[in-house]
Design a protein around this motif. Sequence first.
Motif, PDB file in Angstrom:
ATOM      1  N   ASN A  42      32.159  39.488  36.224  1.00 13.34           N
ATOM      2  CA  ASN A  42      32.364  38.207  36.889  1.00 13.34           C
ATOM      3  C   ASN A  42      31.353  37.150  36.489  1.00 13.34           C
ATOM      4  OD1 ASN A  42      30.972  40.282  38.278  1.00 13.34           O
ATOM      5  ND2 ASN A  42      30.546  38.828  39.892  1.00 13.34           N
ATOM      6  N   PHE A  86      26.547  26.447  41.333  1.00 19.03           N
ATOM      7  CA  PHE A  86      27.062  27.442  42.260  1.00 19.03           C
ATOM      8  C   PHE A  86      27.397  28.753  41.561  1.00 19.03           C
ATOM      9  CE2 PHE A  86      26.688  25.347  46.120  1.00 19.03           C
ATOM     10  CZ  PHE A  86      26.887  24.003  45.894  1.00 19.03           C
ATOM     11  N   LEU A  90      25.871  32.580  42.360  1.00 24.44           N
ATOM     12  CA  LEU A  90      26.627  33.820  42.497  1.00 24.44           C
ATOM     13  C   LEU A  90      26.172  34.855  41.477  1.00 24.44           C
ATOM     14  CD1 LEU A  90      30.155  32.256  43.050  1.00 24.44           C
ATOM     15  CD2 LEU A  90      28.876  33.602  44.698  1.00 24.44           C
ATOM     16  N   ASN A  93      22.718  36.227  42.201  1.00 22.30           N
ATOM     17  CA  ASN A  93      22.812  37.159  43.312  1.00 22.30           C
ATOM     18  C   ASN A  93      23.359  38.499  42.844  1.00 22.30           C
ATOM     19  OD1 ASN A  93      22.713  37.924  46.091  1.00 22.30           O
ATOM     20  ND2 ASN A  93      24.921  37.701  46.159  1.00 22.30           N
TER      21      ASN A  93
ATOM     22  N   ILE B   3      35.599  38.038  43.250  1.00 25.07           N
ATOM     23  CA  ILE B   3      34.154  37.848  43.111  1.00 25.07           C
ATOM     24  C   ILE B   3      33.441  38.954  43.878  1.00 25.07           C
ATOM     25  CG2 ILE B   3      32.215  36.348  43.688  1.00 25.07           C
ATOM     26  CD1 ILE B   3      33.996  34.031  43.366  1.00 25.07           C
ATOM     27  N   TYR B   4      32.481  39.554  43.197  1.00 29.53           N
ATOM     28  CA  TYR B   4      31.675  40.592  43.850  1.00 29.53           C
ATOM     29  C   TYR B   4      30.294  40.039  44.138  1.00 29.53           C
ATOM     30  CZ  TYR B   4      35.177  43.616  41.711  1.00 29.53           C
ATOM     31  OH  TYR B   4      36.343  44.198  41.324  1.00 29.53           O
ATOM     32  N   TRP B   5      29.709  40.451  45.204  1.00 32.57           N
ATOM     33  CA  TRP B   5      28.311  40.108  45.404  1.00 32.57           C
ATOM     34  C   TRP B   5      27.632  41.194  46.226  1.00 32.57           C
ATOM     35  CZ3 TRP B   5      32.103  38.023  48.396  1.00 32.57           C
ATOM     36  CH2 TRP B   5      31.936  38.061  49.780  1.00 32.57           C
ATOM     37  N   ILE B   6      26.315  41.127  46.209  1.00 27.66           N
ATOM     38  CA  ILE B   6      25.548  42.110  46.964  1.00 27.66           C
ATOM     39  C   ILE B   6      25.075  41.462  48.255  1.00 27.66           C
ATOM     40  CG2 ILE B   6      23.491  43.577  46.968  1.00 27.66           C
ATOM     41  CD1 ILE B   6      23.602  43.549  43.945  1.00 27.66           C
ATOM     42  N   TYR B  12      28.047  46.266  48.262  1.00 32.13           N
ATOM     43  CA  TYR B  12      28.895  45.349  47.480  1.00 32.13           C
ATOM     44  C   TYR B  12      29.974  44.747  48.371  1.00 32.13           C
ATOM     45  CZ  TYR B  12      26.979  46.541  42.956  1.00 32.13           C
ATOM     46  OH  TYR B  12      26.156  46.663  41.873  1.00 32.13           O
ATOM     47  N   LEU B  25      32.290  23.568  47.765  1.00 28.90           N
ATOM     48  CA  LEU B  25      31.597  24.623  47.030  1.00 28.90           C
ATOM     49  C   LEU B  25      30.634  25.445  47.886  1.00 28.90           C
ATOM     50  CD1 LEU B  25      31.021  22.899  43.610  1.00 28.90           C
ATOM     51  CD2 LEU B  25      32.312  24.980  44.033  1.00 28.90           C
ATOM     52  N   LEU B  29      30.596  29.914  49.160  1.00 27.69           N
ATOM     53  CA  LEU B  29      29.666  30.996  48.860  1.00 27.69           C
ATOM     54  C   LEU B  29      29.719  32.043  49.957  1.00 27.69           C
ATOM     55  CD1 LEU B  29      26.562  28.932  47.738  1.00 27.69           C
ATOM     56  CD2 LEU B  29      28.000  30.345  46.286  1.00 27.69           C
ATOM     57  N   PRO B  30      29.363  33.266  49.599  1.00 24.90           N
ATOM     58  CA  PRO B  30      29.308  34.310  50.624  1.00 24.90           C
ATOM     59  C   PRO B  30      28.309  33.948  51.713  1.00 24.90           C
ATOM     60  CG  PRO B  30      29.003  35.241  48.437  1.00 24.90           C
ATOM     61  CD  PRO B  30      29.018  33.769  48.269  1.00 24.90           C
ATOM     62  N   LEU B  33      24.571  34.349  51.213  1.00 23.32           N
ATOM     63  CA  LEU B  33      23.957  33.388  50.295  1.00 23.32           C
ATOM     64  C   LEU B  33      23.763  32.038  50.970  1.00 23.32           C
ATOM     65  CD1 LEU B  33      25.529  34.088  46.806  1.00 23.32           C
ATOM     66  CD2 LEU B  33      23.203  34.465  47.582  1.00 23.32           C
TER      67      LEU B  33
END
Lengths: 113, 512
Positions: A42, A86, A90, A93, B3-6, B12, B25, B29-30, B33
């Motif tokens: 990603n 942005f 991401l 992170n 979209i992946y995030w920690i 995850y 925007l 975001l998650p 964040l």
Amino acid sequence: MIVLKSSDGETFEIEEAVALQSQTIAHMVEDDCVENGIPLANVTGEILAKIIEYCKKHVEGGGGSEEELKIWDKEFIENIDQSTLFNLILAANYLNIKTLLDLTCQRVADMIS
Amino acid sequence: MIIYWIAGNGTYQATTWEHCEKRDLISGLPDALIGHILSFLTTKEAASTSVLSTKWRHLFAFVSNLDLDDSIYVDPLKKVISTRIRGAPILLEEYAPNYISTSFTDFVDRVLALQGDSSIHKFSLKIEDGDNHVDPTRVFDWILNVLQRGGASDLNLYMALEMDPVIPSKIFSTETLVKLKLSGTIIHVEDVYLPKLKTLYLGSVNFLNHGLGLTKLLSGCHMLEDLVLDSLNWFLWKFVSFSNPKCVSFDTPNLVYLEFTDATANNYPKVNFDSLVEAKIDLKASFQGSFSQGFEDYGFMGNATAFVRRICNVKIFYLSSDTLEELTFCCESIPLFINLTHLSIESNPKVGWESLPGLLKNSPNLETLVLQGLVHKSTYRCGDVCLCKPCEDKEKEIPTSLSSSPVKVLKVLKFGEIFDDHDIDEQINQVKHFLQTMPNLEQLVLYYDPSFKENVTKVTTELQKFPRVASRKCEIQLISDDLYLSSRWGSSPSLEEPDWVFSGDFCQLYEE
């Protein structure tokens, strides 16, 4: 050397020290699954290039004095557009690069306040 | 696209890009964040985002850094509170002072309520009373709330209330703390368990049980690296204190930096400074006496010998004039400062330099010596360090603390500062004495006090008339706010005169 592959097929070969600034990559290296390069599903090539630019500058002992680094960071972060910013947040992170994450989030915070 | 995030807890998470695209925007975001971003704002700004929408309201719980400062509320000039919603400033009505103070405590209550149970990493609270009395019990409710949520690593409390409150002792058993700063409170130490604490700063605090309290606190933080103890209140008054701690121990094997202002204790049973690199020490004498007997007639309490003996491993050492005086009284012999490379002494017209020869002689690796002021009390025991009173006992060994000194850089601050019985000639002669005696000197820097400009010409004329100096490679610099003067001695042995370089306004003062 470590090979990173972006989501749109670009490959980047970088020094291990540069790549290890990402905790995510560091864990992968520890777990020894980097044989054929690391796929980053990603993160686009454009963003990955920016991240590598940042990491190269911040490799320990190579980037210059604290003051110089601060000035470089300021220029780096001020010259990118919002959507890149942005996406950088991401990606920083996901890749777990604390200093870059803080830099980008601080920038957004400055924009809000 | 996914979209992946920690997330903050290391797991995850995933969301779809399309889902994000519809909003602006930031909102895309998650949550974690956004919370991270909010923590870079002041708490007030971050809290004001909570009015944007219900989603933002719950996001405020993710802000793990809280920075609360009541100064904008208590300042009578700032009677208008402004806040921003969606970028447009909104001015609220002028409030009466009492209302403002209540509104700060209400604000904090609301902020903490919004946060719920989520853990907080950094908490900073600054309260100054002003005309309005903040109830300390409420303040401590906030602190206990924060501590109970767990995860606190950085705690900073600055309180300037009319009556110093007693801080809840639970703070000292918060095992997650890495950094603790306290100011303006009374400390009652019960159980101490701070295994991760690396930085401790105590300013203007009062220990309920004096030296025992401090000893107990220090013994509970073995990983401590940075310690600043500033203005501990055993009734300090100018140079002396009327009471002193009986017994203080420093069980701090990992301490790297120490800044310590205190009255000299009677005893230092355990002092462990194995890792200490830099120390700034201000030990004030404690005396027993009564005013009717006059100030000259007093007995000293306190003995810093054990403390000084263990601090001798430092590399960088700053001594206040009081400490210099304490050294004279406590130590029969000054220990060997084997690692000392940088020594800075504060001078005071009421304090003699008796300890200085011993210090210099016992610092075989000293490179830099900084004298904050040259004016000191004349005594017979300055050895060869200065010219105030020559040693009259001819049978005594000729003092050599300066002539065998390895010092390469000598900096004199506040040069030219005049006191009642002293004049600039004494200081010039003192500087000449250094130049004539110190064989390894490479740089002598005089920081000139700009309020005494009329003497500058005299100083430079005198400096230029120097006879031979002990060190041929010594460079002399005279620096003030608006002038810079430096000289370098030529490398050829036949050259007796240095080359001088002038810059700044001084060029107009100097007539050739």
